[in-house]
Design an enzyme around this catalytic site. Structure first.
Site, PDB file in Angstrom:
ATOM      1  N   SER A 104       0.846  -1.180   0.000  1.00  0.00           N
ATOM      2  CA  SER A 104       0.000   0.000   0.000  1.00  0.00           C
ATOM      3  C   SER A 104       0.897   1.251   0.000  1.00  0.00           C
ATOM      4  O   SER A 104       1.794   1.351  -0.834  1.00  0.00           O
ATOM      5  CB  SER A 104      -0.941  -0.048   1.207  1.00  0.00           C
ATOM      6  N   ASP A 114      -8.384  -5.480  -6.062  1.00  0.00           N
ATOM      7  CA  ASP A 114      -8.006  -4.333  -5.233  1.00  0.00           C
ATOM      8  C   ASP A 114      -8.253  -3.024  -5.976  1.00  0.00           C
ATOM      9  O   ASP A 114      -7.662  -2.790  -7.040  1.00  0.00           O
ATOM     10  CB  ASP A 114      -6.524  -4.443  -4.862  1.00  0.00           C
ATOM     11  N   HIS A 171      -6.271  -6.463  -1.595  1.00  0.00           N
ATOM     12  CA  HIS A 171      -5.186  -5.544  -1.240  1.00  0.00           C
ATOM     13  C   HIS A 171      -3.983  -6.303  -0.673  1.00  0.00           C
ATOM     14  O   HIS A 171      -4.096  -6.985   0.336  1.00  0.00           O
ATOM     15  CB  HIS A 171      -5.702  -4.526  -0.232  1.00  0.00           C
TER      16      HIS A 171
END
Length: 497
Positions: A179, A431, A456
């Protein structure tokens, strides 16, 4: 990490006058790190030691000489001084122990790569607070919360480790992150190629800036996830907004809505309704990010493939408003009450301020400016355009700063990054952040790995019996690249000597 559609500040746009410039999409990036219910079943017994290093508050100026303690963790059970490596987690917007316990991939491959694991905490998060309790006091104290300062911290920490740990000096370091941490891992390799031999950037939306990608792509992917998970599922959600608006016109309607959705706090005015819709939007976004093939409690305790479970309640968009909204409640209940322990739904649950949320809010208002928008046609959300001026005004109200929307592209290169080497960009097609990620190879050494059934940074999670074949292949390929980087490093080292 957090860090596309409604608008870089759907939250700010939906609630004018309320200084909370973190929209559901951006806030979701951060909320992945702040689950109060989370317990790590796999790594709570992980063996690591806790350390601190004195870092300069300002690496790039000379007037401020203040220092602070940056926390980092080391796990060296499988580390070998002979032919080993160092896997360096580039910490993002949360407590570093959370990342240590939730990046199972690093633990799973440590023995194979003879690796020391290092988890470095990002400044202004966890215990690494440059000004202690005053770190979030005002923009003057927050002035040193930037990705550039964080990368400099990582560089100084690696220098420190190589200088102080016997056997580490001539070992290759690989940056790993997911991320926002994945963005940092990629940027670290770009800015400090002499420090790390390569980087694994998982679910890293490095192109979610400016006009590098469409501002609507994030919410379109969220919508696609729901559309694929059940017939008419996304259409039911799309129609729910008007149903909420119709019920919100009267006091009796607000009371009915509060009861039908089992809200802990009754709705009383228009602003409450706007917060409700933001909260619901954020719920759908979070579910898209954590649509994992097995039970998890990443944000909330959830069943396997949670969107499929949700969509069982949203098969018919053509029912009367009352039935549609009762179905929406059943869907929300999957996310907030899968454990069956909640007596009501707390609208403030995913928007409650925490230290992590504060820091990310400031970063979103300065350099992490990610435009989001929706049109209600290609996505299942109410239409909202990206309005930089309104976003900037909201940021100024809250923090006394205005964003620099072009800075990230200027400093890290945007899509003009082909001169760099040895970066793996992994993305799951489920995602929504993949819309701002690198999903095609740029060069032979800037490679993209796509995981069709991945949410994710699924590849950074620990091995699980229910992992799809695609994520097993992705991890295998990632390790193969890392082994090659390590091999090349030692080959070059031998040539020098």
């Amino acid at each position: 990490m957090g860090r596309p559609a409604v608008l870089l500040l759907l939250l700010a746009l939906l609630t004018p006058g309320v200084a909370i410039p973190v929209p559901p999409a951006v806030k979701a990036l951060s909320s992945l790190r702040w689950s109060t219910s989370f317990t790590s079943r796999h790594f709570t017994g992980a063996k690591y030691s806790v350390h601190y290093i004195l870092q300069k508050v300002d690496h790039f100026g000379f007037a401020v000489d203040k220092t602070f303690k940056q926390r980092y963790l080391i796990a060296d059970e499988h580390w070998k001084k002979d032919g080993g490596s160092i896997l360096f987690y580039t910490g993002n917007e949360g407590d570093i122990i959370w990342f240590c316990n939730n990046t199972g991939f690093m633990w799973d491959v440590a023995e194979e790569l003879k690796a020391m694991l290092v988890f470095a905490e990002h400044r202004y998060y966890g215990e690494s607070l440059p000004f202690g309790n005053n770190s979030f006091k005002d923009s003057r104290h927050l002035n040193y919360l930037t990705s550039e300062q964080a990368l400099a911290d990582f560089a100084m920490l690696i220098k420190h480790l190589k200088r102080t740990i016997p056997g580490a000096k001539n070992q290759p370091v690989i940056a790993i992150g997911g991320s926002y941490g994945g963005m940092l891992a990629a940027w670290f390799r770009m800015k400090y190629p002499h420090m790390v031999v390569g980087a694994l950037a998982a679910s890293a939306p490095i192109w979610q800036f400016g006009n590098l990608v469409s501002c609507g792509v994030f919410m379109e992917i969220v919508t696609t996830d729901f559309k694929k998970s059940g017939p008419n599922c996304s259409e039911s959600i799309r129609r729910s907004w008007d149903a909420i608006n119709r019920y919100s016109r009267t006091g009796a309607g607000l009371r009915w809505l509060s009861e039908a959705l089992h809200l802990c706090t009754p709705l009383t005015n228009t602003q409450d309704v706007q917060h409700l819709k933001v909260w619901i939007s954020e719920t759908w976004i979070n579910m898209a990010m954590v649509d994992y093939p097995y039970e998890s409690d990443f944000l909330q305790p959830l069943p396997p493939w949670p969107i499929k479970v949700v969509c069982q309640y949203l098969r018919n968009p053509n029912v009367p408003d009352a039935q549609l909204l009762q179905n929406i409640f059943q869907a929300l209940n999957v996310y907030y009450n899968y454990s069956g322990q909640a007596s009501c739904l707390n609208v403030s649950e995913t928007t409650t301020s925490s230290l992590g949320i504060q820091g990310w809010s400031y970063q979103a208002c300065t350099e992490m400016v990610m435009p989001f928008c929706t049109n209600g046609i290609d996505d299942m959300f109410e239409p909202h355009s990206w309005n930089l001026r309104e976003f900037s005004d909201d940021c100024f109200k809250q923090w006394g700063v205005r964003p620099r929307p072009a800075w990230i592209i200027t400093t890290y290169g945007g899509k003009n990054i082909s001169a760099h080497t040895n970066i793996i960009f992994s993305n799951g097609e489920l995602d929504p952040w993949s819309g701002g990620g690198v999903t095609k190879d740029i060069t032979d050494t800037l490679v993209a790995i796509t995981i069709p059934e991945g949410a994710h940074h699924l590849d950074l999670r620990a091995r699980n019996a229910f992992d799809p074949t695609a994520v097993l292949l992705a991890r295998s390929l990632e390790v193969r690249h890392m082994k090659q980087w390590i091999k090349d490093y030692y080959a070059n080292l031998r040539k020098k000597h």
